[in-house]
Design a protein around this motif. Structure first.
Motif, PDB file in Angstrom:
ATOM      1  N   PHE A  17       0.847  -1.196   0.000  1.00  6.15           N
ATOM      2  CA  PHE A  17       0.000   0.000   0.000  1.00  6.15           C
ATOM      3  C   PHE A  17       0.878   1.240   0.000  1.00  6.15           C
ATOM      4  CE2 PHE A  17      -2.129   3.429   2.361  1.00  6.15           C
ATOM      5  CZ  PHE A  17      -3.229   3.615   1.531  1.00  6.15           C
ATOM      6  N   TRP A  18       0.636   2.118  -0.950  1.00  6.29           N
ATOM      7  CA  TRP A  18       1.363   3.389  -1.067  1.00  6.29           C
ATOM      8  C   TRP A  18       0.383   4.551  -0.950  1.00  6.29           C
ATOM      9  CZ3 TRP A  18       6.465   4.982  -2.627  1.00  6.29           C
ATOM     10  CH2 TRP A  18       7.388   3.935  -2.704  1.00  6.29           C
ATOM     11  N   LEU A  19       0.827   5.601  -0.269  1.00  2.36           N
ATOM     12  CA  LEU A  19       0.134   6.893  -0.321  1.00  2.36           C
ATOM     13  C   LEU A  19       0.605   7.594  -1.588  1.00  2.36           C
ATOM     14  CD1 LEU A  19      -1.517   9.260   0.859  1.00  2.36           C
ATOM     15  CD2 LEU A  19       0.540   9.927   2.124  1.00  2.36           C
ATOM     16  N   ASP A  20      -0.278   7.686  -2.585  1.00  5.50           N
ATOM     17  CA  ASP A  20       0.102   8.298  -3.865  1.00  5.50           C
ATOM     18  C   ASP A  20       0.217   9.809  -3.745  1.00  5.50           C
ATOM     19  OD1 ASP A  20       0.132   5.800  -5.197  1.00  5.50           O
ATOM     20  OD2 ASP A  20      -2.047   5.881  -5.414  1.00  5.50           O
ATOM     21  N   SER A  21      -0.720  10.412  -3.037  1.00  4.06           N
ATOM     22  CA  SER A  21      -0.728  11.850  -2.752  1.00  4.06           C
ATOM     23  C   SER A  21      -1.629  12.034  -1.543  1.00  4.06           C
ATOM     24  CB  SER A  21      -1.248  12.654  -3.953  1.00  4.06           C
ATOM     25  OG  SER A  21      -2.569  12.269  -4.278  1.00  4.06           O
ATOM     26  N   PRO A  22      -1.519  13.154  -0.823  1.00  6.95           N
ATOM     27  CA  PRO A  22      -2.337  13.319   0.378  1.00  6.95           C
ATOM     28  C   PRO A  22      -3.812  13.021   0.124  1.00  6.95           C
ATOM     29  CG  PRO A  22      -0.710  15.053   0.293  1.00  6.95           C
ATOM     30  CD  PRO A  22      -0.583  14.287  -0.998  1.00  6.95           C
ATOM     31  N   GLY A  23      -4.341  12.070   0.915  1.00  9.23           N
ATOM     32  CA  GLY A  23      -5.742  11.706   0.809  1.00  9.23           C
ATOM     33  C   GLY A  23      -6.056  10.619  -0.193  1.00  9.23           C
ATOM     34  N   ARG A  24      -5.047  10.096  -0.888  1.00  8.76           N
ATOM     35  CA  ARG A  24      -5.324   9.082  -1.912  1.00  8.76           C
ATOM     36  C   ARG A  24      -4.215   8.045  -1.933  1.00  8.76           C
ATOM     37  NH1 ARG A  24      -4.054   8.364  -7.305  1.00  8.76           N
ATOM     38  NH2 ARG A  24      -2.876  10.311  -7.332  1.00  8.76           N
ATOM     39  N   GLY A  25      -4.597   6.770  -1.778  1.00  8.86           N
ATOM     40  CA  GLY A  25      -3.625   5.694  -1.770  1.00  8.86           C
ATOM     41  C   GLY A  25      -4.023   4.580  -2.708  1.00  8.86           C
ATOM     42  N   GLY A  26      -3.073   3.687  -2.983  1.00  8.76           N
ATOM     43  CA  GLY A  26      -3.337   2.563  -3.863  1.00  8.76           C
ATOM     44  C   GLY A  26      -2.376   1.428  -3.578  1.00  8.76           C
ATOM     45  N   ILE A  27      -2.650   0.291  -4.192  1.00 15.14           N
ATOM     46  CA  ILE A  27      -1.822  -0.904  -4.018  1.00 15.14           C
ATOM     47  C   ILE A  27      -0.953  -1.088  -5.252  1.00 15.14           C
ATOM     48  CG2 ILE A  27      -1.868  -3.424  -3.810  1.00 15.14           C
ATOM     49  CD1 ILE A  27      -4.375  -3.091  -2.085  1.00 15.14           C
ATOM     50  N   ARG A  28       0.332  -1.304  -5.014  1.00 14.11           N
ATOM     51  CA  ARG A  28       1.292  -1.479  -6.100  1.00 14.11           C
ATOM     52  C   ARG A  28       1.982  -2.829  -5.971  1.00 14.11           C
ATOM     53  NH1 ARG A  28       4.842   4.141  -6.262  1.00 14.11           N
ATOM     54  NH2 ARG A  28       3.113   5.652  -6.091  1.00 14.11           N
ATOM     55  N   GLU A  29       2.401  -3.367  -7.099  1.00 11.18           N
ATOM     56  CA  GLU A  29       3.257  -4.543  -7.084  1.00 11.18           C
ATOM     57  C   GLU A  29       4.705  -4.101  -6.903  1.00 11.18           C
ATOM     58  OE1 GLU A  29       2.964  -7.352 -10.209  1.00 11.18           O
ATOM     59  OE2 GLU A  29       1.083  -8.197  -9.438  1.00 11.18           O
ATOM     60  N   VAL A  30       5.430  -4.851  -6.078  1.00 15.23           N
ATOM     61  CA  VAL A  30       6.841  -4.538  -5.831  1.00 15.23           C
ATOM     62  C   VAL A  30       7.647  -5.824  -5.986  1.00 15.23           C
ATOM     63  CG1 VAL A  30       6.335  -2.618  -4.280  1.00 15.23           C
ATOM     64  CG2 VAL A  30       6.585  -4.904  -3.334  1.00 15.23           C
ATOM     65  N   ASP A  31       8.890  -5.681  -6.414  1.00 14.53           N
ATOM     66  CA  ASP A  31       9.784  -6.828  -6.564  1.00 14.53           C
ATOM     67  C   ASP A  31      10.442  -7.139  -5.226  1.00 14.53           C
ATOM     68  OD1 ASP A  31       9.290  -7.114  -9.302  1.00 14.53           O
ATOM     69  OD2 ASP A  31      10.810  -5.598  -9.808  1.00 14.53           O
ATOM     70  N   LEU A  32      10.558  -8.419  -4.940  1.00 19.40           N
ATOM     71  CA  LEU A  32      11.218  -8.864  -3.716  1.00 19.40           C
ATOM     72  C   LEU A  32      12.612  -9.390  -4.024  1.00 19.40           C
ATOM     73  CD1 LEU A  32       8.440 -10.898  -1.845  1.00 19.40           C
ATOM     74  CD2 LEU A  32       9.321  -8.643  -1.231  1.00 19.40           C
ATOM     75  N   PRO A  33      13.610  -8.994  -3.269  1.00 19.91           N
ATOM     76  CA  PRO A  33      14.940  -9.585  -3.449  1.00 19.91           C
ATOM     77  C   PRO A  33      14.980 -10.994  -2.854  1.00 19.91           C
ATOM     78  CG  PRO A  33      14.968  -8.074  -1.607  1.00 19.91           C
ATOM     79  CD  PRO A  33      13.598  -7.959  -2.219  1.00 19.91           C
ATOM     80  N   VAL A  34      15.919 -11.777  -3.285  1.00 21.83           N
ATOM     81  CA  VAL A  34      16.169 -13.072  -2.648  1.00 21.83           C
ATOM     82  C   VAL A  34      16.861 -12.799  -1.310  1.00 21.83           C
ATOM     83  CG1 VAL A  34      17.392 -15.274  -2.822  1.00 21.83           C
ATOM     84  CG2 VAL A  34      16.372 -14.240  -4.872  1.00 21.83           C
ATOM     85  N   PRO A  35      16.354 -13.359  -0.209  1.00 21.84           N
ATOM     86  CA  PRO A  35      16.999 -13.096   1.083  1.00 21.84           C
ATOM     87  C   PRO A  35      18.456 -13.536   1.085  1.00 21.84           C
ATOM     88  CG  PRO A  35      14.884 -14.201   1.378  1.00 21.84           C
ATOM     89  CD  PRO A  35      15.190 -14.244  -0.082  1.00 21.84           C
ATOM     90  N   GLY A  36      19.329 -12.651   1.531  1.00 24.82           N
ATOM     91  CA  GLY A  36      20.741 -12.984   1.647  1.00 24.82           C
ATOM     92  C   GLY A  36      21.063 -13.491   3.035  1.00 24.82           C
ATOM     93  N   GLU A  37      22.325 -13.675   3.304  1.00 27.45           N
ATOM     94  CA  GLU A  37      22.745 -14.109   4.630  1.00 27.45           C
ATOM     95  C   GLU A  37      22.367 -13.037   5.648  1.00 27.45           C
ATOM     96  OE1 GLU A  37      26.802 -15.560   6.988  1.00 27.45           O
ATOM     97  OE2 GLU A  37      26.848 -15.100   4.837  1.00 27.45           O
ATOM     98  N   GLY A  38      21.769 -13.477   6.736  1.00 24.36           N
ATOM     99  CA  GLY A  38      21.358 -12.528   7.768  1.00 24.36           C
ATOM    100  C   GLY A  38      20.059 -11.816   7.463  1.00 24.36           C
ATOM    101  N   GLU A  39      19.266 -12.330   6.506  1.00 19.55           N
ATOM    102  CA  GLU A  39      17.973 -11.727   6.163  1.00 19.55           C
ATOM    103  C   GLU A  39      16.869 -12.773   6.254  1.00 19.55           C
ATOM    104  OE1 GLU A  39      18.902  -8.079   3.116  1.00 19.55           O
ATOM    105  OE2 GLU A  39      18.722 -10.087   2.228  1.00 19.55           O
ATOM    106  N   VAL A  40      15.636 -12.287   6.345  1.00 17.33           N
ATOM    107  CA  VAL A  40      14.471 -13.161   6.382  1.00 17.33           C
ATOM    108  C   VAL A  40      13.423 -12.672   5.386  1.00 17.33           C
ATOM    109  CG1 VAL A  40      14.708 -13.963   8.763  1.00 17.33           C
ATOM    110  CG2 VAL A  40      13.510 -11.812   8.314  1.00 17.33           C
ATOM    111  N   LEU A  41      12.664 -13.608   4.859  1.00 15.59           N
ATOM    112  CA  LEU A  41      11.479 -13.302   4.061  1.00 15.59           C
ATOM    113  C   LEU A  41      10.270 -13.535   4.950  1.00 15.59           C
ATOM    114  CD1 LEU A  41       9.850 -12.808   1.394  1.00 15.59           C
ATOM    115  CD2 LEU A  41      10.017 -15.283   1.015  1.00 15.59           C
ATOM    116  N   VAL A  42       9.438 -12.530   5.082  1.00  9.42           N
ATOM    117  CA  VAL A  42       8.276 -12.595   5.960  1.00  9.42           C
ATOM    118  C   VAL A  42       7.003 -12.489   5.133  1.00  9.42           C
ATOM    119  CG1 VAL A  42       7.085 -11.530   7.926  1.00  9.42           C
ATOM    120  CG2 VAL A  42       9.594 -11.533   7.837  1.00  9.42           C
TER     121      VAL A  42
END
Length: 325
Positions: free
Chosen positions: A8-33
């Motif tokens: 969920f992104w706030l596109d401009s004050p008072g208006r938001g939308g859902i965007r697709e985002v790319d996920l990185p592959v978790p590296g050492e010391g990271e987690v995917l939640v």
């Protein structure tokens, strides 16, 4: 797995939308939640949604995993509970809390997640960030046995403070709010309730969290001589007028600011991680369920946020539900 997520992104004050985002592959010391639920506070987050963060506070107000800049487009939020799907073996399958915005999946460093204790449901754990604020406030306030205390403002933070104060021995605690409906919340938390005009005075300590100048003025009126108001409200870009004439000086009253961005100097030997872990432990108390007053599906968030920000949808914490992956 599919390496995309929805956020969920706030596109401009008072208006938001859902965007697709790319996920990185978790590296050492990271987690995917994978998110299970997240929370929307009627305080800071709706202020951000309305575009009311002062330019001078843009850096201070950044959330830990914020993307974009105020007033927008910006991805903002900080109450997220999910389950670890990839990462170190001891964390895979664990339910964790993270100061992450509203997003279906995310990758963060291991030290950015805190395991949720077994006795705390994920649906309640979304309150951890707010209870952490209350813990810090009480470290600053240092209430004593037998104190007479008022909490002015029955929002998420004020109610969290009142819930913790209800555990102090011999303390008189009263939640003060202009909305009579908060009486049932106070009862669930185990504290008294009063409308502003009926509140008990001669308080040793008042915690103010209404984010109104009327509330702060009333907080000062409720103090005994040499009493202290601990100010938790965030006013954004609004100016606040206070009656600092009259008896303010002769009664030697104190107004002290408290903000969760810094661990209280009274507990300088504690870390941010210590404070958050304590907040999660405290959430074993089912009384905190009274602070979650609504729920919506993640897909409905763009339509729900305007109502939360305007007050049309009354809420303390509004929980966002993420369905199966």
């Amino acid at each position: 797995m599919n390496r995309t997520a929805r956020a969920f992104w706030l596109d401009s004050p008072g208006r938001g939308g859902i965007r697709e985002v790319d996920l990185p592959v978790p590296g050492e010391g990271e987690v995917l939640v994978r998110s299970l639920c997240s929370g929307v506070s009627r305080g800071t987050e709706t202020l951000v949604f309305r575009g009311e963060v002062p330019e001078s506070q843009h850096a201070v107000m950044r959330a830990p995993f914020q993307e974009g800049d105020f007033p927008g487009p910006v991805k903002y939020g900080y109450l997220n509970v999910g389950v670890v799907e990839e990462g170190p073996g001891e964390l895979v399958g664990r339910t964790v809390f993270c100061l992450y915005p509203h997003q279906t999946h995310y990758v963060v460093p291991v030290n950015a997640v805190t395991p949720v204790p077994d006795g705390v449901p994920a649906a309640r754990a979304v309150l951890a960030g707010t209870v952490e604020t209350a813990v810090n406030a009480l470290w600053d306030a240092a209430p004593l046995v037998g104190d007479r205390i008022a909490v002015v403002g029955g929002g998420m933070v004020g109610c969290s403070v009142a819930a913790l104060l209800a555990r102090f021995p011999g303390v008189r605690v009263q939640l003060v709010d202009a909305d009579p409906a908060r009486a049932s919340t106070a009862e669930a938390l185990g504290v008294g309730f009063a409308l502003p005009g009926d509140a008990l005075g001669e308080c040793d300590l008042v915690v103010h969290a209404s984010a109104t100048e009327q509330g702060l003025s009333r907080a000062l009126e409720l103090l005994t001589a040499e009493g202290t108001v601990v100010e938790l409200s965030w006013y954004g870009d609004r100016k606040v007028s206070l009656p600092l004439g009259e008896a303010f000086h002769s009664r030697r009253l104190v107004i002290r600011g408290s903000q969760v961005g810094t661990v209280s100097p009274a507990r300088a030997n504690r870390s941010y991680a210590d404070r958050l872990a304590l907040a999660l432990d405290l959430l074993a108390d089912p009384a905190f369920d009274a602070l979650v007053t609504g729920e919506s599906a993640f897909e409905d968030l763009p339509g729900v946020m305007p109502g939360l920000a305007s007050g049309e949808v009354p809420a303390l914490c509004h929980r966002i539900r993420y369905d199966a992956p």
